[in-house]
Scaffold this motif. Structure first.
Motif, PDB file in Angstrom:
ATOM      1  N   GLY A 716      51.251  21.060  42.197  1.00  0.00           N
ATOM      2  CA  GLY A 716      52.283  21.422  42.391  1.00  0.00           C
ATOM      3  C   GLY A 716      52.888  22.144  41.331  1.00  0.00           C
ATOM      4  O   GLY A 716      54.542  22.508  41.212  1.00  0.00           O
ATOM      5  N   ASN A 717      52.250  23.346  41.051  1.00  0.00           N
ATOM      6  CA  ASN A 717      52.477  24.386  40.542  1.00  0.00           C
ATOM      7  C   ASN A 717      52.181  25.940  41.732  1.00  0.00           C
ATOM      8  O   ASN A 717      52.589  26.665  40.444  1.00  0.00           O
ATOM      9  N   THR A 718      52.777  25.973  42.494  1.00  0.00           N
ATOM     10  CA  THR A 718      53.245  27.120  43.007  1.00  0.00           C
ATOM     11  C   THR A 718      51.722  28.031  42.998  1.00  0.00           C
ATOM     12  O   THR A 718      51.886  28.978  43.942  1.00  0.00           O
ATOM     13  N   CYS A 719      50.930  27.434  42.365  1.00  0.00           N
ATOM     14  CA  CYS A 719      49.662  28.553  42.959  1.00  0.00           C
ATOM     15  C   CYS A 719      48.835  28.176  44.681  1.00  0.00           C
ATOM     16  O   CYS A 719      48.871  27.184  44.678  1.00  0.00           O
ATOM     17  N   SER A 720      48.474  29.410  44.718  1.00  0.00           N
ATOM     18  CA  SER A 720      46.987  29.465  46.002  1.00  0.00           C
ATOM     19  C   SER A 720      46.259  28.747  45.640  1.00  0.00           C
ATOM     20  O   SER A 720      45.478  28.443  45.019  1.00  0.00           O
ATOM     21  N   LEU A 721      45.608  28.677  46.936  1.00  0.00           N
ATOM     22  CA  LEU A 721      44.585  27.965  47.411  1.00  0.00           C
ATOM     23  C   LEU A 721      43.415  29.042  47.513  1.00  0.00           C
ATOM     24  O   LEU A 721      43.691  29.580  48.759  1.00  0.00           O
ATOM     25  N   GLN A 722      42.009  28.918  46.921  1.00  0.00           N
ATOM     26  CA  GLN A 722      41.059  29.418  47.169  1.00  0.00           C
ATOM     27  C   GLN A 722      39.499  29.185  47.926  1.00  0.00           C
ATOM     28  O   GLN A 722      39.779  28.717  47.069  1.00  0.00           O
ATOM     29  N   ILE A 723      39.043  29.954  49.108  1.00  0.00           N
ATOM     30  CA  ILE A 723      38.223  29.394  49.800  1.00  0.00           C
ATOM     31  C   ILE A 723      36.965  30.745  49.590  1.00  0.00           C
ATOM     32  O   ILE A 723      37.626  31.302  50.326  1.00  0.00           O
ATOM     33  N   SER A 724      35.436  30.381  49.079  1.00  0.00           N
ATOM     34  CA  SER A 724      35.194  31.504  49.174  1.00  0.00           C
ATOM     35  C   SER A 724      33.282  30.899  49.913  1.00  0.00           C
ATOM     36  O   SER A 724      32.929  29.990  49.170  1.00  0.00           O
ATOM     37  N   VAL A 725      32.874  31.441  50.054  1.00  0.00           N
ATOM     38  CA  VAL A 725      31.332  31.329  49.984  1.00  0.00           C
ATOM     39  C   VAL A 725      30.588  32.430  49.385  1.00  0.00           C
ATOM     40  O   VAL A 725      30.192  33.033  49.286  1.00  0.00           O
ATOM     41  N   LEU A 726      29.538  31.265  48.525  1.00  0.00           N
ATOM     42  CA  LEU A 726      28.651  32.344  47.616  1.00  0.00           C
ATOM     43  C   LEU A 726      27.713  32.268  47.446  1.00  0.00           C
ATOM     44  O   LEU A 726      27.015  30.581  47.859  1.00  0.00           O
ATOM     45  N   ASP A 727      26.427  32.476  46.678  1.00  0.00           N
ATOM     46  CA  ASP A 727      24.617  32.334  46.607  1.00  0.00           C
ATOM     47  C   ASP A 727      24.211  32.423  48.404  1.00  0.00           C
ATOM     48  O   ASP A 727      23.174  31.519  48.118  1.00  0.00           O
ATOM     49  N   ILE A 728      24.149  33.114  48.967  1.00  0.00           N
ATOM     50  CA  ILE A 728      23.755  33.162  50.493  1.00  0.00           C
ATOM     51  C   ILE A 728      22.390  34.349  49.864  1.00  0.00           C
ATOM     52  O   ILE A 728      22.638  34.931  49.225  1.00  0.00           O
ATOM     53  N   PRO A 729      21.110  33.698  50.895  1.00  0.00           N
ATOM     54  CA  PRO A 729      20.263  34.506  50.275  1.00  0.00           C
ATOM     55  C   PRO A 729      20.129  35.852  51.539  1.00  0.00           C
ATOM     56  O   PRO A 729      20.948  35.753  52.024  1.00  0.00           O
ATOM     57  N   PRO A 730      19.846  36.380  50.407  1.00  0.00           N
ATOM     58  CA  PRO A 730      20.230  38.652  50.620  1.00  0.00           C
ATOM     59  C   PRO A 730      19.219  38.847  51.645  1.00  0.00           C
ATOM     60  O   PRO A 730      20.465  39.377  52.826  1.00  0.00           O
ATOM     61  N   PHE A 731      17.978  38.379  51.872  1.00  0.00           N
ATOM     62  CA  PHE A 731      16.900  39.234  52.827  1.00  0.00           C
ATOM     63  C   PHE A 731      16.842  37.754  53.901  1.00  0.00           C
ATOM     64  O   PHE A 731      16.161  38.214  55.004  1.00  0.00           O
ATOM     65  N   LEU A 732      18.097  36.780  54.035  1.00  0.00           N
ATOM     66  CA  LEU A 732      17.691  36.487  55.260  1.00  0.00           C
ATOM     67  C   LEU A 732      19.369  36.002  55.760  1.00  0.00           C
ATOM     68  O   LEU A 732      18.760  35.666  57.390  1.00  0.00           O
ATOM     69  N   TRP A 733      19.862  36.146  55.436  1.00  0.00           N
ATOM     70  CA  TRP A 733      21.255  36.029  55.821  1.00  0.00           C
ATOM     71  C   TRP A 733      22.489  36.761  55.289  1.00  0.00           C
ATOM     72  O   TRP A 733      21.962  37.369  54.158  1.00  0.00           O
ATOM     73  N   ARG A 734      23.058  36.802  56.258  1.00  0.00           N
ATOM     74  CA  ARG A 734      24.822  37.831  55.813  1.00  0.00           C
ATOM     75  C   ARG A 734      25.803  37.549  55.905  1.00  0.00           C
ATOM     76  O   ARG A 734      25.615  36.645  57.400  1.00  0.00           O
ATOM     77  N   ILE A 735      27.087  38.420  55.721  1.00  0.00           N
ATOM     78  CA  ILE A 735      28.257  37.310  55.832  1.00  0.00           C
ATOM     79  C   ILE A 735      29.060  39.121  56.142  1.00  0.00           C
ATOM     80  O   ILE A 735      28.965  39.806  55.841  1.00  0.00           O
ATOM     81  N   LYS A 736      30.398  39.187  57.327  1.00  0.00           N
ATOM     82  CA  LYS A 736      30.954  39.741  57.172  1.00  0.00           C
ATOM     83  C   LYS A 736      31.406  40.221  56.072  1.00  0.00           C
ATOM     84  O   LYS A 736      31.957  39.489  55.666  1.00  0.00           O
ATOM     85  N   PRO A 737      31.576  41.559  55.246  1.00  0.00           N
ATOM     86  CA  PRO A 737      32.265  42.272  54.201  1.00  0.00           C
ATOM     87  C   PRO A 737      33.580  42.150  54.231  1.00  0.00           C
ATOM     88  O   PRO A 737      34.203  41.918  55.121  1.00  0.00           O
TER      89      PRO A 737
END
Length: 924
Positions: A716-737
């Motif tokens: 309960g320190n008033t800090c927000s939550l971050q959710i991220s997707v990392l290490d996606i195979p670059p030549f097989l998959w892509r995610i929108k910028p």
């Protein structure tokens, strides 16, 4: 007149000057007694009129003229000269003075007529020692006894004033005539009350500082008193020598706060003798009487050989008998007498016989016609797809009805199904998964229960008809459970398309998960499957010869409880009932919570909803009360209650270190576009019911759990939550910028809502041949905890590895009634209670039993129960629903050393009982 201007302060000044016209000086202000605080000098002032000059004299010596500050004015009313003089006195001056009395100063004023002297003002160094000369001592006093707490404050100048505190709140003796704080700093309570129990502190203060004494704990106890004896029972022997008893209870009053239990016997027995009953017997028949004009004679007998005595049975049979005395020769109305009555009786019996046969034939015909029409209507059902895009904003909503005959999911298609379920799917749905597969996935959560009727309502089982309930019926042999390979899957029914469209809005959500069962004197356990919510009704809580349909429900809609300030809802809103049920012993309600348990960071309260819909506080978890009991485990709260209703847990954070435990889970599924793959990351309360809701929603959307969920400690320190997707195979998959990372505000996570937090990510593969996906999902709180989920899965369903949803899947047994519901066999439970409820010279043994089971708080609650040991064992049953280990309990009992024989020997003999072996077979 001379002035003290020289260095010789001892130079004597004249006490008077020659007389002159005027008046003597009159002091308008004289120096006051003063105290030097720490190193701050004090100011002495003097004011007189008429005054030509004023000087201070300290300790008999004149103060140097340079140390005086003088102000002169004119009194407008009298025209006399007014003079005011100030001097400073330092701590060093006072410390350097060594005289028989305190440091003092006075001022002398001169006028033309003479001199005047002011009062002497003493100057002292103020201080207050640290240690009390006498601290108050804790006491244990009986109710209505006198309490005297002594307090001698530390030495100080000026003398310290004393104030008493009770539980950090000041005591005002003016508001309570029973309390006196005026007698030499002591606290006197004339007649102790239960409310006088608490921690008392003596507070001493003067102008320098405040000092606190050590706290003294006062416990007002109540010694137990016997109730009145009950009436003597009936003699237990119906015939001959026996015994009768009477009893009393230690409830007048019940012992409280460590008060002594009643001395003496709670049961008295005396011998008795009952007169044996003598059944009556007939004497011999009398002689036949004379033949009457009606051609009958009679004979009689009496029940006097012997007559019934002492409750014996009366003779069976008739005491009078009559018959025709002319052998049919007597004529009445030109017919033999014996032909009149039999003919009438025969005609009456024939009419009744023919009427009954006619009614039976008609009932059978109606039943046959009804069954035939029902089968024809059922055989015409097929699969309908109803387009309701106008109602759903462009999405397709489908109503599936499986065909009754030829269904490959049924083990025997001609068998009447035991389970009837209706489903509605509303939202964007891709028609790429078969309906049969969906049926198999969901129905595995609901298996029939043996020998009992259970009703389960769930957010993903919604009827399309009038009711929103699915009823489960099952039969099995005693001591066995139905297995998964014997399930029968039911048909999906609907009234018609119009009714479906009319109810679309109401079918999107349901308000509660609900389980019901019929309970009687033997008690039992009720569980809402896979939610962590359970209800334990002890043996004997419901009176004999009575039974109730008990229900347990979880509210899934937005709770009506809105916490104030920074408080938050820590678990589900749970309802048990019906409210009118009264129990003789407390029942145990288990509610899961998501708080990281630490009394320094959380203040957790139990709330109850009234009949008017308002919420009232029942108790704080750390509170000492005899009305109910709360035991807080790391993931659940076990509550002992005497009344049914709606309850919820509220947490008030005491610091920024207070943390909520969040469960982080990631699901995935192919989208309608064959190249896209959707990742859905959920952050929900770490309670099984919250996870149950997510699993239900994902099953409807075709989602698959990709990684075992992990715990995130959200502070309960008033800090927000971050959710991220990392290490996606670059030549097989892509995610929108700019979509690989999403941030959620603190308030959205901390306050929570009826729906779990969801962040969705859309991934696109470059080629349809790519079937494997590996990436990392990072969930972290700024300046807080972080969790990383490693996703490595096949997007093809046939190659995907299944991950278990629930550690304890209890969906097969939502209700257990009687001995099967308890881990401890009833015979062993009785022996434990008989042993530990009895006081001994070494102490109250049930308290030792509580200590061995990690119950160290609010023991006064158990002391008020008729059997403290039984309530402690009920709490043990609630805590060990899944991991009940009788061996550990046996070891705890042996450590106490009060068992008359080794508990392991008792356990070995009792293991052969059917009920206990039944429980052992199910992993208890």
């Amino acid at each position: 007149f001379p002035s003290p201007a020289g260095n010789d302060n001892s130079e004597a000044l004249p006490e008077s000057i020659p007389s002159a016209p005027g008046t003597l000086p009159h002091f308008m202000e004289e120096p006051d007694d003063s105290y030097i605080i720490k190193s701050n000098p004090i100011v002495l002032r003097c004011k007189a009129k008429p005054a030509m000059q004023i000087f201070f004299k300290c300790n008999g010596e004149w103060v140097h003229q340079n140390e005086h500050v003088s102000e002169e004015s004119l009194d407008e009313a009298t025209g006399l000269k007014v003079r005011e003089v100030f001097i400073n006195v330092t701590r060093q001056q006072v410390e350097d003075f060594h005289g028989p009395e305190d440091y003092w100063c006075q001022c002398v004023a001169w006028s033309h007529l003479g001199t005047s002297k002011s009062r002497k003002a003493s100057v002292r160094i103020a201080y207050l020692r640290k240690n009390f000369e006498q601290d108050p001592q804790g006491k244990e006093v009986p109710i209505e006894g006198m309490i005297v707490l002594h307090c001698r404050p530390p030495e100080g100048v000026p003398a310290a004033e004393v104030e008493w505190l009770k539980n950090e709140e000041p005591i005002d003796s003016n508001l309570d005539e029973n309390i006196d704080t005026r007698a030499d700093h002591n606290l006197i309570i004339r007649q102790a009350r239960l409310s006088d129990s608490g921690n008392y502190t003596c507070m001493a203060a003067n102008i320098v500082a405040k000092r606190r004494s050590l706290s003294a704990t006062v416990v007002v106890y109540v010694n137990g008193g016997w109730s009145s004896w009950t009436e003597w029972s009936n003699c237990n022997a119906r015939c001959g020598r026996g015994w009768q008893k009477r009893s009393r209870t230690c409830t007048n009053p019940a012992p409280l706060n460590g008060g002594a239990f009643c001395e003496g016997m709670s049961v008295q027995k005396i011998t008795c003798t009952s007169l044996c009953p003598v059944d009556g017997s007939w004497e011999v028949w009398s002689e036949w009487s004379v033949c009457s004009p009606e051609c009958e004679h009679l004979r009689v007998r009496e029940c006097i050989a012997p007559p019934p005595r002492n409750g014996g049975k009366f003779c069976e049979g008739l005491g009078q008998e009559s018959e025709n005395c002319t052998e049919g020769l007597c004529i009445q109305d030109k017919k033999p007498l014996h032909e009149i009555k039999p003919q009438n009786l025969e005609a009456a019996s024939d009419i009744a016989l023919y009427s009954g046969l006619g009614a039976a034939v008609l009932a059978v015909a109606v039943l046959v016609v009804g069954v035939t029409l029902y089968r024809r209507s059922q055989s015409e059902y097929g699969v309908d797809v109803i387009d309701s895009s106008a109602l759903t904003g462009g999405f397709q909503a489908f109503n599936f009805k499986t065909v009754r005959q030829g269904n490959s999911l049924l083990l025997n298609s001609s068998m009447q199904p035991d389970l009837t379920v209706s489903r509605t799917y509303s939202g964007p749905i891709c028609l790429q998964d078969p309906m049969d597969k969906e049926l198999m996935t969901e129905s595995s959560l609901f298996n029939p229960l043996s020998d009992i009727k259970v009703k389960v309502q769930s957010s993903f089982m919604v009827s399309l008809g009038v009711t929103e309930r699915a009823e489960f019926h099952g039969k099995a042999h005693p001591g066995t459970f139905p297995h998964g390979n014997h399930r029968a899957f039911g048909t999906i029914q609907a009234r018609n398309k119009a009714m479906y469209i009319q109810n679309l809005a109401s079918l999107s959500t349901t308000s509660e998960l609900r389980t019901t069962a019929l309970f009687g004197h033997l008690g039992g356990r009720l569980v809402v499957p896979n939610t962590g919510v359970s209800l334990l009704i002890p043996h004997g809580a419901i009176p004999e010869e009575s039974s109730w349909e008990i229900y347990l429900a979880i509210t899934q809609k937005e709770s009506s409880l809105q916490p104030e300030g920074s408080a938050v809802l820590l678990g589900p809103e749970v309802t048990c009932g019906p409210p009118e049920v009264s129990v003789s012993t407390p029942f145990a309600l288990t509610i899961p919570h998501c708080a990281e348990v630490n009394p320094e960071h959380w203040n957790i309260h139990l709330k109850r909803r009234t009949q008017q819909g308002k919420w009232e506080e029942v108790m704080s978890v750390e509170e000492e009360t005899t009305s109910c009991y709360c035991l807080l485990d790391p993931y659940a709260c076990h509550i002992l209650l005497n009344s049914f209703g709606t309850y919820a847990l509220i947490g008030e954070p005491l610091s920024d270190c207070a943390a909520r435990q969040l469960k982080v889970a990631v699901f995935g599924c192919l989208s309608c576009n064959s190249l896209d793959y959707n990742l859905r990351v959920y952050c929900m309360d770490n309670t099984p019911c919250a996870f149950q809701e997510v699993v239900s929603d994902e099953r409807l959307q075709g989602g698959q759990l990709l990684e075992e969920p992990k715990l995130l400690h959200f502070k309960g320190n008033t800090c927000s939550l971050q959710i991220s997707v990392l290490d996606i195979p670059p030549f097989l998959w892509r995610i929108k910028p700019f979509t690989a990372c999403q941030e959620v505000p603190f308030s959205r996570v901390w306050r929570g809502s009826a729906r779990p937090l969801l962040c969705a990510f859309s991934l696109e593969r470059y080629s349809p041949g790519t079937t494997q996906l590996s990436c990392k999902v990072c969930v972290r709180q700024l300046k807080g905890h972080e969790q990383v989920l490693h996703v490595q899965t096949s997007i093809l369903e046939s190659e995907r590895e299944t991950i278990t949803f629930f550690a304890h899947d209890d969906s097969n047994f939502p209700a257990q009634v009687g001995p099967k519901a308890f881990k401890i066999p009833f015979s062993i439970r009785q022996r434990i209670c008989a042993t530990f409820d009895t006081p001994s010279a070494k102490g109250k043994d049930w308290q030792m039993l509580a200590q061995k089971n990690s119950i160290n708080r609010n023991l006064s609650y158990f002391a008020t129960q008729s059997s403290p040991s039984a309530v402690i064992l009920d709490l043990w049953e609630a805590r060990h629903q899944h991991d009940g280990d009788l061996d550990s309990l046996a070891c705890a009992l042996e450590e106490i050393g009060r068992t008359h024989s080794k508990i392991c020997d008792i356990t070995e003999t009792e293991l052969e009982e059917p009920d206990f072996s039944y429980s052992r077979q199910n992993g208890l």
